[in-house]
Design a protein around this motif. Structure first.
Motif, short mmCIF file in Angstrom:
data_model
loop_
_atom_site.label_atom_id
_atom_site.label_comp_id
_atom_site.label_asym_id
_atom_site.label_seq_id
_atom_site.Cartn_x
_atom_site.Cartn_y
_atom_site.Cartn_z
N UNK A 4 0.87 -1.18 0.00
CA UNK A 4 0.00 0.00 0.00
C UNK A 4 0.91 1.24 0.00
N UNK A 5 1.20 1.73 -1.19
CA UNK A 5 2.16 2.83 -1.33
C UNK A 5 1.65 4.12 -0.71
N UNK A 6 0.36 4.33 -0.71
CA UNK A 6 -0.20 5.55 -0.10
C UNK A 6 0.03 5.53 1.41
N UNK A 7 -0.19 4.38 2.03
CA UNK A 7 0.03 4.28 3.47
C UNK A 7 1.52 4.41 3.79
N UNK A 8 2.37 3.82 2.98
CA UNK A 8 3.81 3.92 3.18
C UNK A 8 4.27 5.37 3.06
N UNK A 9 3.76 6.07 2.06
CA UNK A 9 4.10 7.47 1.89
C UNK A 9 3.60 8.33 3.03
N UNK A 10 2.42 8.01 3.54
CA UNK A 10 1.85 8.74 4.66
C UNK A 10 2.71 8.55 5.91
N UNK A 11 3.11 7.33 6.19
CA UNK A 11 3.97 7.05 7.35
C UNK A 11 5.31 7.77 7.19
N UNK A 12 5.87 7.75 6.00
CA UNK A 12 7.13 8.44 5.76
C UNK A 12 6.98 9.94 5.99
N UNK A 13 5.92 10.54 5.48
CA UNK A 13 5.72 11.97 5.64
C UNK A 13 5.52 12.37 7.09
N UNK A 14 4.71 11.63 7.81
CA UNK A 14 4.48 11.94 9.23
C UNK A 14 5.76 11.76 10.02
N UNK A 15 6.50 10.69 9.75
CA UNK A 15 7.77 10.46 10.44
C UNK A 15 8.76 11.59 10.19
N UNK A 16 8.82 12.05 8.97
CA UNK A 16 9.73 13.13 8.62
C UNK A 16 9.37 14.43 9.34
N UNK A 17 8.09 14.76 9.34
CA UNK A 17 7.64 15.99 9.99
C UNK A 17 7.88 15.93 11.50
N UNK A 18 7.55 14.81 12.12
CA UNK A 18 7.73 14.68 13.56
C UNK A 18 9.21 14.72 13.94
#
Length: 75
Positions: A4-18
């Motif tokens: 699920x590339x959308x979920x993977x991208x979402x986790x990556x984005x949130x991790x980066x921001x945090x």
């Protein structure tokens, strides 16, 4: 197996921001304490800088504690 590339991208984005936010908060805390040291060396005090530094460190600790809570809640 489907990724699920959308979920993977979402986790990556949130991790980066945090991560960037936590580093920025910790940096502001260290800068506030450095400001206190400079003010003390000049014979003054910097109560606002110290208070801000402690707030930044408390926010970092709260974010880390929340992350640990999320990990433990899923186990």
């Amino acid at each position: 197996m489907k990724i699920d590339w959308a979920a993977l991208g979402s986790v990556f984005g949130v991790s980066l921001v945090v991560t960037v936010s936590l580093v920025a908060l910790f940096t502001l805390g260290v800068k506030g304490l450095a400001h206190r040291e400079r003010a003390t060396a000049q014979g003054g005090s910097a109560p606002l800088a110290v208070t801000g530094a402690y707030v930044c460190f408390a926010a970092c600790a709260a974010a880390v504690a929340y992350g640990i809570y999320l990990i433990m809640a899923k186990a």
